[in-house]
Design an enzyme around this catalytic site. Structure first.
Site, PDB file in Angstrom:
ATOM      1  N   GLU A 172       0.812  -1.237   0.000  1.00 47.46           N
ATOM      2  CA  GLU A 172       0.000   0.000   0.000  1.00 47.46           C
ATOM      3  C   GLU A 172       0.843   1.284   0.000  1.00 47.46           C
ATOM      4  OE1 GLU A 172      -2.038  -3.032   0.224  1.00 47.46           O
ATOM      5  OE2 GLU A 172      -3.475  -1.389   0.137  1.00 47.46           O
ATOM      6  N   TYR A 174       3.429   1.900   1.999  1.00 55.91           N
ATOM      7  CA  TYR A 174       4.030   2.203   3.302  1.00 55.91           C
ATOM      8  C   TYR A 174       5.552   1.965   3.245  1.00 55.91           C
ATOM      9  CZ  TYR A 174      -0.718   2.511   5.189  1.00 55.91           C
ATOM     10  OH  TYR A 174      -2.021   2.888   5.443  1.00 55.91           O
ATOM     11  N   ARG A 222       2.661  -8.900   4.080  1.00 59.67           N
ATOM     12  CA  ARG A 222       1.715  -8.315   3.109  1.00 59.67           C
ATOM     13  C   ARG A 222       2.518  -7.703   1.977  1.00 59.67           C
ATOM     14  NH1 ARG A 222      -3.601  -4.823   4.220  1.00 59.67           N
ATOM     15  NH2 ARG A 222      -4.305  -4.681   2.072  1.00 59.67           N
ATOM     16  N   HIS A 260      -1.578   3.818  -1.622  1.00 56.82           N
ATOM     17  CA  HIS A 260      -2.684   4.723  -1.279  1.00 56.82           C
ATOM     18  C   HIS A 260      -2.759   5.910  -2.234  1.00 56.82           C
ATOM     19  CE1 HIS A 260      -4.067   2.546   2.070  1.00 56.82           C
ATOM     20  NE2 HIS A 260      -3.037   2.777   2.854  1.00 56.82           N
ATOM     21  N   GLN A 346     -18.646   4.362   2.794  1.00 57.93           N
ATOM     22  CA  GLN A 346     -19.229   5.561   3.408  1.00 57.93           C
ATOM     23  C   GLN A 346     -19.102   5.614   4.926  1.00 57.93           C
ATOM     24  OE1 GLN A 346     -22.781   5.483   0.425  1.00 57.93           O
ATOM     25  NE2 GLN A 346     -23.121   7.190   1.782  1.00 57.93           N
TER      26      GLN A 346
HETATM   27  P1  NAP Z   1     -27.184  16.766  -2.235  1.00 60.49           P
HETATM   28  O1  NAP Z   1     -25.953  15.944  -2.288  1.00 60.49           O
HETATM   29  O2  NAP Z   1     -27.428  17.630  -1.088  1.00 60.49           O
HETATM   30  O3  NAP Z   1     -27.224  17.627  -3.575  1.00 60.49           O
HETATM   31  C1  NAP Z   1     -28.271  18.486  -3.899  1.00 60.49           C
HETATM   32  C2  NAP Z   1     -27.833  19.359  -5.067  1.00 60.49           C
HETATM   33  O4  NAP Z   1     -28.893  20.179  -5.417  1.00 60.49           O
HETATM   34  C3  NAP Z   1     -26.654  20.235  -4.742  1.00 60.49           C
HETATM   35  O5  NAP Z   1     -25.734  20.130  -5.811  1.00 60.49           O
HETATM   36  C4  NAP Z   1     -27.242  21.633  -4.649  1.00 60.49           C
HETATM   37  O6  NAP Z   1     -26.250  22.493  -5.173  1.00 60.49           O
HETATM   38  C5  NAP Z   1     -28.479  21.529  -5.522  1.00 60.49           C
HETATM   39  N1  NAP Z   1     -29.598  22.340  -5.027  1.00 60.49           N
HETATM   40  C6  NAP Z   1     -30.056  22.417  -3.762  1.00 60.49           C
HETATM   41  N2  NAP Z   1     -31.127  23.250  -3.700  1.00 60.49           N
HETATM   42  C7  NAP Z   1     -31.334  23.704  -4.958  1.00 60.49           C
HETATM   43  C8  NAP Z   1     -32.265  24.591  -5.525  1.00 60.49           C
HETATM   44  N3  NAP Z   1     -33.210  25.197  -4.790  1.00 60.49           N
HETATM   45  N4  NAP Z   1     -32.193  24.849  -6.833  1.00 60.49           N
HETATM   46  C9  NAP Z   1     -31.254  24.269  -7.590  1.00 60.49           C
HETATM   47  N5  NAP Z   1     -30.336  23.416  -7.106  1.00 60.49           N
HETATM   48  C10 NAP Z   1     -30.373  23.149  -5.797  1.00 60.49           C
HETATM   49  O7  NAP Z   1     -28.449  15.833  -2.350  1.00 60.49           O
HETATM   50  P2  NAP Z   1     -28.715  14.618  -3.307  1.00 60.49           P
HETATM   51  O8  NAP Z   1     -27.897  14.676  -4.529  1.00 60.49           O
HETATM   52  O9  NAP Z   1     -30.188  14.604  -3.457  1.00 60.49           O
HETATM   53  O10 NAP Z   1     -28.270  13.390  -2.451  1.00 60.49           O
HETATM   54  C11 NAP Z   1     -28.965  13.052  -1.251  1.00 60.49           C
HETATM   55  C12 NAP Z   1     -28.028  12.429  -0.248  1.00 60.49           C
HETATM   56  O11 NAP Z   1     -27.589  11.181  -0.707  1.00 60.49           O
HETATM   57  C13 NAP Z   1     -26.831  13.281   0.027  1.00 60.49           C
HETATM   58  O12 NAP Z   1     -26.528  13.239   1.388  1.00 60.49           O
HETATM   59  C14 NAP Z   1     -25.759  12.597  -0.757  1.00 60.49           C
HETATM   60  O13 NAP Z   1     -24.478  12.780  -0.183  1.00 60.49           O
HETATM   61  C15 NAP Z   1     -26.200  11.146  -0.698  1.00 60.49           C
HETATM   62  N6  NAP Z   1     -25.716  10.437  -1.888  1.00 60.49           N
HETATM   63  C16 NAP Z   1     -24.398  10.207  -2.005  1.00 60.49           C
HETATM   64  C17 NAP Z   1     -23.919   9.590  -3.113  1.00 60.49           C
HETATM   65  C18 NAP Z   1     -22.443   9.326  -3.236  1.00 60.49           C
HETATM   66  O14 NAP Z   1     -21.689   9.634  -2.332  1.00 60.49           O
HETATM   67  N7  NAP Z   1     -21.989   8.783  -4.329  1.00 60.49           N
HETATM   68  C19 NAP Z   1     -24.778   9.207  -4.129  1.00 60.49           C
HETATM   69  C20 NAP Z   1     -26.122   9.473  -3.998  1.00 60.49           C
HETATM   70  C21 NAP Z   1     -26.590  10.117  -2.876  1.00 60.49           C
HETATM   71  P3  NAP Z   1     -26.398  24.067  -5.200  1.00 60.49           P
HETATM   72  O15 NAP Z   1     -27.133  24.423  -3.937  1.00 60.49           O
HETATM   73  O16 NAP Z   1     -24.983  24.566  -5.236  1.00 60.49           O
HETATM   74  O17 NAP Z   1     -27.114  24.370  -6.434  1.00 60.49           O
HETATM   75 FE1  SF4 Z   2     -17.624  -0.114   4.461  1.00 60.57          FE
HETATM   76 FE2  SF4 Z   2     -19.855  -1.281   5.267  1.00 60.57          FE
HETATM   77 FE3  SF4 Z   2     -19.839   0.148   3.005  1.00 60.57          FE
HETATM   78 FE4  SF4 Z   2     -18.608  -2.245   3.191  1.00 60.57          FE
HETATM   79  S1  SF4 Z   2     -20.803  -1.834   3.326  1.00 60.57           S
HETATM   80  S2  SF4 Z   2     -17.780  -0.419   2.279  1.00 60.57           S
HETATM   81  S3  SF4 Z   2     -17.829  -2.174   5.268  1.00 60.57           S
HETATM   82  S4  SF4 Z   2     -19.502   0.917   5.046  1.00 60.57           S
END
Ligand code: NAP
Ligand code: SF4
Length: 680
Positions: A172, A174, A222, A260, A346
């Site tokens: 990794e 290290y 490892r 990493h 996550q």
């Molecule tokens: P989010 O991550 O909070 O994104 C919402 C987006 O909408 C932001 O880009 C915001 O940017 C925009 N927005 C907010 N209010 C707005 C408005 N009134 N008009 C226009 N744009 C607006 O929410 P989400 O995408 O719905 O996801 C929901 C949750 O699921 C989040 O916590 C997210 O982290 C999680 N999630 C994570 C992943 C991942 O990590 N891969 C995938 C899916 C979901 P601006 O305010 O700058 O415009």
């Molecule tokens: Fe990590 Fe659990 Fe997501 Fe697996 S399912 S990657 S252990 S948080």
């Protein structure tokens, strides 16, 4: 073949393996993971409970998170160290607990070298890593010998503490790995230059550790089976090192994949399962000691397949052991479903990177074994849970498992809520397994399930429930933009759940988690079934041949451009995707960049009409000619039933997105559902 293994679908995986004088009860190894518990005042008690639960779950071998063999080897300021008899005494309750549970445990000795995040960081050279602002001090030749002695002392102390062996972290990126590669080793003394000199540290550490601990103590090394960085080791050098490590006294070789700082994902969900087995198989062919495969192996079926193919002798399950401490016991019994690690990172890696306690999205009890205890219900209650998304499923399953009588209502014809949507996104196919797991769990716990049933307020109010939980979820938030009702406008639900047709020119409003997911869904090519690994390795420029340094193809990435013209917009002026997970966000950004997805920040939306999306960015009035505008602007809670029941005077508890839609993710939803169920 032994008695246990002969009755199972996993005869290889569940068969014992003799390592020196120790017999491992099966081929499953809980791979090393730092948990952040190591930094707490009550770390010993909590780590003992954490490892003990996995030992009771029948895993063959446990490897602790990394312990520093000396102070320069602290990963940050402070942390776990094994450098004195006091350190050994402090760890003894952990080994005792594991042994009492029938387990076998190794201590991992880890020297991070230039990855150390403190001013005393040292390295093979003064070459700084791009992922650490600290420039390491170059070790003198004498200090390298001292480091070898410190590893040996660490192993001796681990033996005193009751560990059954030691894992020497040589991968990794290290310290040991830093000595092995030209990338970080520019020395011209006995520790640098020729491959033999660069390998000296690894070989001397194994040799001196063996001298220190004698034969009846497992030494696992490892080995970086592929470095995935420029000027990394070639496959040929790695094979040569594996042979030398075996000769020096190692009992087992474990596979590390990538440094990493590698810019290729190695364990995230978009990495196909078992993608790196080729690198382990190459090592296995070269040595006669057992070799372990690692990374994205998360089912007993795949473990068995790799073992049966003769590509490895042991399987490392690090994150899968967070997800389900009973992984092995369940594989043996073949009754209960195994909670799958879905590779999301996550709640594990993303927590660790921010200094929070590691846990697991699908198992919030991981690393909380002492404070989230599952006990039978003291007084059985009749409970209604409305909504079979992650929060409702977790609550219903956990409450019923404790003995409560649970009725679960779900309006849709399938369980999952937002999880059902996520499974459609390329790279998130593991969500199918998560849904299957919950389906099995609620059936096994005899939850009374009303699928396709919109819960009626009067029925719930008159149902004789002691408690009513509303996990009714969210609806997409639709911002007030002129023309938002135009037929070209779709919500993310239209695209991901209803699979409405989407044109070739697309604007996505909102660059959060779901905006990125939609962009991924619309831009990714889906490889043919069975060709996922080949496609992935080719896309990320991995060369599987033995002669290329680092295993990186000279042609670089071959990520195909999107056939759609996609623009992702947000109002903020910050870098898009900042809310994405630390360990996965960079991968998504890289994929979308390579596919030619366009990002616009600081957008003020003006209107949507037949011509497209009109907005202002900076001072400039702009227009995107598009076929569709897709709204991914967050969510709002669905609380209709809550309001009706409140008016009828029925007390309810809201959870998941219905309680708080902002920044909702499955980690919070499942954690909340589980905690509420344990408190009932
Ligand atoms: P989010 O991550 O909070 O994104 C919402 C987006 O909408 C932001 O880009 C915001 O940017 C925009 N927005 C907010 N209010 C707005 C408005 N009134 N008009 C226009 N744009 C607006 O929410 P989400 O995408 O719905 O996801 C929901 C949750 O699921 C989040 O916590 C997210 O982290 C999680 N999630 C994570 C992943 C991942 O990590 N891969 C995938 C899916 C979901 P601006 O305010 O700058 O415009
Ligand atoms: Fe990590 Fe659990 Fe997501 Fe697996 S399912 S990657 S252990 S948080």
């Amino acid at each position: 073949m032994n008695e246990i293994a002969s009755n199972t679908a996993y005869p290889m995986f569940l068969s014992p393996l003799k390592i020196g004088s120790t017999t491992l009860r099966n081929r499953a190894v809980m791979g090393s993971m730092h948990t952040v518990l190591e930094h707490l005042d009550d770390s010993t008690e909590r780590l003992a409970a954490y490892y003990c639960e996995r030992a009771r779950g029948e895993v063959g071998l446990i490897v602790t998170g990394g312990y520093a063999p000396n102070k320069a080897a602290y990963i940050g300021p402070g942390g776990p160290i094994m450098a004195s008899s006091e350190d050994a005494s402090a760890a003894r309750p952990i080994t005792q607990a594991v042994h009492e549970a029938g387990g076998t445990i190794l201590l991992q000795a880890l020297h991070p070298g230039r990855y150390a995040k403190h001013e005393g960081a040292v390295g093979a050279s003064e070459i700084r890593s791009a992922i650490n602002p600290i420039t390491p001090r170059r070790l003198t030749s004498d200090e390298v010998w001292q480091t070898v002695a410190d590893f040996a002392r660490c192993a001796g102390l681990a033996k005193d503490a009751g560990f059954d062996g030691i894992e020497l972290m040589g991968s990794e990126g290290y310290l040991i790995n830093q000595f092995l590669a030209r990338r970080t080793n520019d020395r011209d003394d006995e520790w640098g230059g020729s491959p033999e000199n660069r390998m000296r540290l690894a070989v001397e550490v194994v040799r001196r550790v063996r001298e220190k601990v004698g034969d009846a103590f497992i030494i696992m090394y490892r080995l970086s089976a592929i470095d995935l960085v420029e000027d990394g080791q070639t496959g040929e050098e790695i094979i040569e090192l594996a042979k030398l490590v075996e000769q020096a006294g190692a009992d087992i070789i474990n596979s590390g994949i990538g440094w990493h700082e590698a810019r290729i994902p190695t364990i995230a969900n978009m990495v196909p399962r078992g993608a790196w087995r080729f690198a382990t198989a190459r090592v296995k062919q070269a040595v006669s000691i057992p070799v372990m495969a690692a990374n994205r192996i998360n089912t007993p079926e795949l473990a068995e397949e790799i073992l049966a193919a003769g590509e490895a002798d042991l399987i490392s399950l690090a994150r899968p052991m967070l997800a389900d401490p009973e992984f092995v016991a369940k594989a043996r019994r073949r009754r209960s479903a195994i909670a799958p690690c879905i590779g999301c990172n996550q709640a594990c890696l993303d927590n660790i990177f921010t200094g929070s306690i590691c846990t697991c999205m699908v198992n919030p009890r991981a690393c909380h074994e002492t404070d989230l205890v599952v006990t039978p219900a003291r007084q059985v209650k009749k409970i209604a849970v409305v909504g079979a998304g992650p929060a409702g499923l977790a609550l219903a399953a956990q409450a019923a498992e404790r003995g409560h009588r649970v009725v679960l209502y779900e309006a849709a014809n399938e369980i999952g809520g937002q999880l059902s949507m996520a499974k459609i996104v390329p790279g998130k196919e593991d969500f199918y397994d998560l849904l299957r797991y919950y389906d099995d769990r609620i059936k096994e716990a005899s939850v009374e399930f009303r699928l396709g049933t919109l819960a009626d307020a009067r029925e719930v109010a008159g149902g004789g429930f002691d408690e009513v939980f509303l996990a009714t979820g969210v609806t997409p938030y639709i911002p007030e933009i002129e023309g938002i009702d135009h037929p070209m406008v779709l919500s993310y639900l239209d695209v991901l759940s209803l699979r409405k047709p989407v044109g070739d020119r697309v604007a996505i409003i909102g660059a959060g988690g779901i905006g990125f997911d939609v962009a991924e869904f619309l831009s990714a090519e889906v490889p043919d079934k069975g060709k996922e690994t080949e496609y992935f390795l080719n896309e990320w420029g991995v060369d599987t041949g033995p002669s290329i340094p680092g295993g990186l193809s000279p042609d670089g990435f071959k990520i195909a451009p999107s056939r759609r013209r996609i623009t992702l917009l947000q109002r903020k002026t910050t870098r898009p995707g900042r809310s994405l997970g630390l360990s996965t966000g960079w991968v998504l950004r890289a994929l979308l960049d390579h596919r030619g997805v366009n990002f616009i920040t600081g957008a003020a939306y003006a209107r949507i009409d037949d011509a497209g999306l009109h907005f202002v960015a900076g001072e400039e009035q702009r227009m995107l000619e598009v076929d569709n505008v897709i709204i991914c602007a967050g969510q709002q809670p669905k609380r209709g039933l809550h309001d009706e029941l409140s008016e009828m005077g029925v007390m309810t508890t809201l959870l998941g997105g219905a309680e708080k839609a902002a920044e909702l993710d499955a980690v919070r939803a499942i954690d909340q559902g589980t905690r509420l169920a344990l408190a009932l």
